[in-house]
Design a protein around this motif. Structure first.
Motif, mmCIF file in Angstrom:
data_model
loop_
_atom_site.group_PDB
_atom_site.id
_atom_site.type_symbol
_atom_site.label_atom_id
_atom_site.label_comp_id
_atom_site.label_asym_id
_atom_site.label_seq_id
_atom_site.Cartn_x
_atom_site.Cartn_y
_atom_site.Cartn_z
ATOM 1 N N GLY A 75 50.010 17.160 81.544
ATOM 2 C CA GLY A 75 50.626 17.225 81.580
ATOM 3 C C GLY A 75 51.026 16.546 82.941
ATOM 4 N N ARG A 76 50.669 17.489 83.744
ATOM 5 C CA ARG A 76 50.813 16.807 85.107
ATOM 6 C C ARG A 76 49.467 15.405 85.668
ATOM 7 N NH1 ARG A 76 55.697 19.206 87.041
ATOM 8 N NH2 ARG A 76 54.732 18.427 89.280
ATOM 9 N N ASP A 86 53.699 12.123 83.401
ATOM 10 C CA ASP A 86 53.054 12.723 82.466
ATOM 11 C C ASP A 86 51.907 12.688 82.139
ATOM 12 O OD1 ASP A 86 54.610 10.837 81.644
ATOM 13 O OD2 ASP A 86 55.882 11.919 80.224
ATOM 14 N N SER A 87 51.322 11.498 81.762
ATOM 15 C CA SER A 87 50.966 10.849 80.944
ATOM 16 C C SER A 87 50.288 9.088 81.663
ATOM 17 C CB SER A 87 52.114 10.594 79.405
ATOM 18 O OG SER A 87 50.692 9.946 78.591
ATOM 19 N N LYS A 102 57.631 12.131 87.234
ATOM 20 C CA LYS A 102 57.982 13.280 87.085
ATOM 21 C C LYS A 102 57.926 14.348 89.055
ATOM 22 C CE LYS A 102 56.565 16.328 83.446
ATOM 23 N NZ LYS A 102 55.258 16.841 82.537
#
Length: 249
Positions: A193-194, A228-229, A239
Protein backbone atom coordinates in the motif's frame (compact mmCIF):
# COMPACT_ATOMS: atom_id res chain seq x y z
CA UNK A 1 147.70 50.95 -17.78
CA UNK A 2 147.64 48.46 -14.92
CA UNK A 3 145.52 50.82 -12.83
CA UNK A 4 143.02 51.21 -15.65
CA UNK A 5 142.57 47.45 -16.09
CA UNK A 6 142.20 47.06 -12.34
CA UNK A 7 139.35 49.57 -12.32
CA UNK A 8 137.53 47.71 -15.11
CA UNK A 9 137.87 44.31 -13.46
CA UNK A 10 137.27 45.37 -9.86
CA UNK A 11 134.92 48.34 -9.59
CA UNK A 12 135.46 50.76 -6.89
CA UNK A 13 133.27 51.18 -3.85
CA UNK A 14 130.04 53.07 -4.44
CA UNK A 15 129.52 51.74 -7.98
CA UNK A 16 126.60 49.21 -8.27
CA UNK A 17 127.41 45.93 -9.97
CA UNK A 18 125.55 45.20 -13.18
CA UNK A 19 122.41 43.00 -12.82
CA UNK A 20 122.89 39.32 -13.55
CA UNK A 21 121.67 38.27 -16.97
CA UNK A 22 120.46 34.83 -15.85
CA UNK A 23 118.76 34.07 -12.51
CA UNK A 24 120.69 31.70 -10.36
CA UNK A 25 118.09 28.89 -9.91
CA UNK A 26 118.31 25.14 -10.22
CA UNK A 27 117.80 23.85 -13.73
CA UNK A 28 114.65 21.78 -12.91
CA UNK A 29 112.69 24.58 -11.22
CA UNK A 30 109.37 25.86 -12.58
CA UNK A 31 108.80 29.29 -14.04
CA UNK A 32 107.36 30.61 -10.82
CA UNK A 33 110.27 29.23 -8.84
CA UNK A 34 112.74 30.74 -11.31
CA UNK A 35 111.33 34.17 -10.56
CA UNK A 36 109.82 34.64 -13.99
CA UNK A 37 106.42 36.26 -13.52
CA UNK A 38 103.44 34.31 -14.81
CA UNK A 39 101.39 36.36 -17.26
CA UNK A 40 97.65 35.51 -16.95
CA UNK A 41 95.15 36.79 -19.52
CA UNK A 42 93.04 39.64 -18.20
CA UNK A 43 89.75 38.56 -16.60
CA UNK A 44 86.71 39.52 -18.69
CA UNK A 45 83.76 40.65 -16.65
CA UNK A 46 80.48 39.21 -17.89
CA UNK A 47 77.98 41.88 -18.80
CA UNK A 48 74.40 40.87 -17.94
CA UNK A 49 72.13 40.59 -20.94
CA UNK A 50 69.55 43.30 -21.15
CA UNK A 51 66.23 41.78 -22.28
CA UNK A 52 64.17 44.90 -22.27
CA UNK A 53 64.76 48.51 -21.77
CA UNK A 54 63.70 49.99 -18.43
CA UNK A 55 61.24 52.28 -20.14
CA UNK A 56 59.53 49.41 -21.99
CA UNK A 57 59.22 47.29 -18.82
CA UNK A 58 57.69 50.20 -16.96
CA UNK A 59 55.15 50.70 -19.76
CA UNK A 60 54.14 47.00 -19.69
CA UNK A 61 53.68 47.09 -15.92
CA UNK A 62 51.47 50.16 -16.21
CA UNK A 63 49.34 48.47 -18.89
CA UNK A 64 48.88 45.36 -16.74
CA UNK A 65 47.90 47.47 -13.75
CA UNK A 66 45.33 49.34 -15.84
CA UNK A 67 43.84 46.09 -17.18
CA UNK A 68 43.57 44.55 -13.70
CA UNK A 69 42.05 47.72 -12.31
CA UNK A 70 39.44 47.87 -15.09
CA UNK A 71 38.58 44.19 -14.56
CA UNK A 72 38.11 44.68 -10.82
CA UNK A 73 36.04 47.80 -11.46
CA UNK A 74 33.84 45.88 -13.91
CA UNK A 75 33.25 43.13 -11.33
CA UNK A 76 32.30 45.73 -8.73
CA UNK A 77 29.84 47.39 -11.14
CA UNK A 78 28.25 44.04 -12.07
CA UNK A 79 27.94 43.04 -8.42
CA UNK A 80 26.32 46.39 -7.64
CA UNK A 81 23.82 45.97 -10.53
CA UNK A 82 22.93 42.44 -9.42
CA UNK A 83 22.49 43.62 -5.84
CA UNK A 84 20.22 46.48 -6.89
CA UNK A 85 18.12 44.17 -9.10
CA UNK A 86 17.82 41.67 -6.24
CA UNK A 87 16.64 44.35 -3.81
CA UNK A 88 14.17 45.85 -6.30
CA UNK A 89 12.63 42.66 -7.77
CA UNK A 90 13.16 40.20 -4.86
CA UNK A 91 13.38 37.09 -7.11
CA UNK A 92 11.99 33.75 -5.88
CA UNK A 93 12.06 30.28 -7.37
CA UNK A 94 8.84 28.96 -8.94
CA UNK A 95 7.46 25.89 -7.24
CA UNK A 96 5.21 23.02 -8.27
CA UNK A 97 2.80 20.70 -6.53
CA UNK A 98 1.32 17.40 -7.72
CA UNK A 99 -2.47 17.55 -7.43
CA UNK A 100 -3.62 14.24 -8.93
CA UNK A 101 -2.07 11.18 -10.53
CA UNK A 102 -4.02 8.72 -12.65
CA UNK A 103 -2.73 5.63 -14.45
CA UNK A 104 -4.42 5.22 -17.80
CA UNK A 105 -2.51 2.08 -18.77
CA UNK A 106 0.07 -0.20 -17.18
CA UNK A 107 0.60 -3.53 -18.91
CA UNK A 108 3.16 -6.11 -19.90
CA UNK A 109 3.44 -6.58 -23.68
CA UNK A 110 4.12 -9.84 -25.53
CA UNK A 111 7.77 -8.85 -25.98
CA UNK A 112 8.01 -8.58 -22.17
CA UNK A 113 8.28 -4.79 -22.30
CA UNK A 114 6.34 -2.70 -19.79
CA UNK A 115 4.08 0.02 -21.19
CA UNK A 116 2.93 2.82 -18.88
CA UNK A 117 0.67 5.81 -19.43
CA UNK A 118 0.09 8.34 -16.64
CA UNK A 119 -2.02 11.51 -16.46
CA UNK A 120 -0.65 14.06 -14.02
CA UNK A 121 -2.17 17.35 -12.93
CA UNK A 122 0.32 19.76 -11.41
CA UNK A 123 0.14 23.37 -10.27
CA UNK A 124 2.93 25.76 -11.25
CA UNK A 125 3.22 28.73 -8.90
CA UNK A 126 5.03 31.99 -9.63
CA UNK A 127 5.43 33.72 -6.23
CA UNK A 128 7.20 36.83 -7.60
CA UNK A 129 5.49 40.22 -7.45
CA UNK A 130 7.52 41.89 -10.23
CA UNK A 131 8.85 38.98 -12.31
CA UNK A 132 7.10 37.13 -15.13
CA UNK A 133 8.13 33.67 -16.36
CA UNK A 134 8.21 32.37 -19.92
CA UNK A 135 8.05 28.57 -20.10
CA UNK A 136 10.04 27.74 -23.22
CA UNK A 137 10.00 24.75 -25.55
CA UNK A 138 11.67 21.57 -24.31
CA UNK A 139 10.18 21.25 -20.81
CA UNK A 140 9.88 17.65 -19.58
CA UNK A 141 7.99 15.85 -16.82
CA UNK A 142 8.83 12.22 -16.04
CA UNK A 143 7.90 9.51 -13.52
CA UNK A 144 10.58 7.12 -12.19
CA UNK A 145 10.54 3.98 -10.06
CA UNK A 146 13.81 2.77 -8.48
CA UNK A 147 15.99 4.66 -11.01
CA UNK A 148 13.94 3.36 -13.96
CA UNK A 149 11.97 5.87 -16.02
CA UNK A 150 8.42 4.61 -16.48
CA UNK A 151 7.04 7.41 -18.64
CA UNK A 152 7.69 10.97 -19.80
CA UNK A 153 5.70 13.92 -21.20
CA UNK A 154 6.23 17.47 -22.46
CA UNK A 155 5.38 20.62 -20.54
CA UNK A 156 3.37 23.23 -22.50
CA UNK A 157 4.78 26.59 -23.58
CA UNK A 158 3.12 29.55 -21.88
CA UNK A 159 3.73 32.84 -20.08
CA UNK A 160 3.02 33.05 -16.37
CA UNK A 161 2.40 36.48 -14.87
CA UNK A 162 3.18 37.90 -11.45
CA UNK A 163 1.95 35.87 -8.46
CA UNK A 164 0.08 33.52 -10.74
CA UNK A 165 -0.87 29.86 -10.29
CA UNK A 166 -1.35 27.76 -13.43
CA UNK A 167 -2.78 24.24 -13.46
CA UNK A 168 -1.16 21.94 -16.04
CA UNK A 169 -2.54 18.61 -17.26
CA UNK A 170 0.34 16.56 -18.63
CA UNK A 171 0.02 13.18 -20.32
CA UNK A 172 3.04 10.86 -19.84
CA UNK A 173 3.83 7.64 -21.68
CA UNK A 174 6.79 5.29 -21.94
CA UNK A 175 7.99 1.77 -22.54
CA UNK A 176 10.60 -0.17 -20.55
CA UNK A 177 12.41 -3.19 -21.99
CA UNK A 178 12.66 -6.35 -19.88
CA UNK A 179 9.68 -5.18 -17.88
CA UNK A 180 8.69 -8.52 -16.36
CA UNK A 181 11.06 -8.07 -13.43
CA UNK A 182 9.88 -4.49 -12.95
CA UNK A 183 6.20 -5.47 -13.09
CA UNK A 184 6.77 -8.17 -10.48
CA UNK A 185 8.49 -5.65 -8.19
CA UNK A 186 5.61 -3.18 -8.62
CA UNK A 187 3.02 -5.84 -7.79
CA UNK A 188 4.89 -6.85 -4.64
CA UNK A 189 5.24 -3.18 -3.63
CA UNK A 190 1.53 -2.61 -4.23
CA UNK A 191 0.63 -5.20 -1.60
CA UNK A 192 2.18 -2.93 1.04
CA UNK A 193 0.00 0.00 0.00
CA UNK A 194 3.02 2.35 -0.23
CA UNK A 195 4.66 2.64 -3.65
CA UNK A 196 7.51 5.16 -3.98
CA UNK A 197 7.58 7.18 -7.20
CA UNK A 198 9.94 9.95 -8.27
CA UNK A 199 8.49 12.76 -10.39
CA UNK A 200 11.15 14.93 -12.06
CA UNK A 201 10.69 18.36 -13.65
CA UNK A 202 13.02 19.90 -16.24
CA UNK A 203 11.70 23.31 -17.31
CA UNK A 204 13.65 25.81 -19.44
CA UNK A 205 12.35 29.28 -18.58
CA UNK A 206 13.15 32.92 -19.34
CA UNK A 207 12.74 35.69 -16.77
CA UNK A 208 10.89 38.90 -17.62
CA UNK A 209 11.91 42.02 -15.67
CA UNK A 210 9.54 44.82 -16.64
CA UNK A 211 9.77 44.84 -20.43
CA UNK A 212 13.16 43.15 -20.50
CA UNK A 213 13.34 39.40 -21.28
CA UNK A 214 16.52 37.92 -19.85
CA UNK A 215 18.51 34.87 -20.94
CA UNK A 216 17.14 31.35 -20.67
CA UNK A 217 17.76 29.33 -17.51
CA UNK A 218 16.58 25.91 -16.29
CA UNK A 219 14.42 24.95 -13.34
CA UNK A 220 15.19 21.44 -12.09
CA UNK A 221 12.74 19.89 -9.67
CA UNK A 222 12.13 16.55 -8.00
CA UNK A 223 9.07 15.36 -6.10
CA UNK A 224 9.31 12.17 -4.05
CA UNK A 225 5.81 10.68 -3.95
CA UNK A 226 4.30 7.77 -2.07
CA UNK A 227 1.07 6.43 -3.62
CA UNK A 228 -1.26 3.70 -2.45
CA UNK A 229 -1.87 1.86 -5.74
CA UNK A 230 -0.97 1.52 -9.41
CA UNK A 231 -4.34 0.24 -10.59
CA UNK A 232 -5.33 1.39 -14.07
CA UNK A 233 -8.18 3.88 -14.58
CA UNK A 234 -8.33 4.65 -10.88
CA UNK A 235 -7.56 7.89 -9.09
CA UNK A 236 -4.44 7.21 -7.06
CA UNK A 237 -4.14 8.58 -3.56
CA UNK A 238 -0.91 10.50 -2.89
CA UNK A 239 0.02 9.70 0.70
CA UNK A 240 3.23 11.77 0.86
CA UNK A 241 4.95 14.36 -1.29
CA UNK A 242 8.32 16.07 -0.84
CA UNK A 243 9.39 18.48 -3.60
CA UNK A 244 12.70 20.32 -4.06
CA UNK A 245 13.65 22.76 -6.81
CA UNK A 246 16.79 24.58 -7.95
CA UNK A 247 17.84 26.86 -10.76
CA UNK A 248 20.69 26.17 -13.20
CA UNK A 249 22.19 28.35 -15.93
Amino acid sequence: MADHQRLRIHPTEGEAPPPPTTPLVPPGASRSEKGVPLHHPPLLRSVPAVYSKPGKRSCCCKCMCWIISLFVLLLIVLAAIVGILYLVFEPKLPDYSVDTLRISDLRLNFDMSLYAKFDVKITANNPNKKIGIYYEKGGKLSVWYTNTRLCEGSLPQFYQGHQNKTVLNVSLSGQVQSGSTLMKALQQQQQTGRIPLDLKVHAPIAIKLGRLKLMKIRVLGECLLVVDSLSSNNLISIKASNCKFRMKL
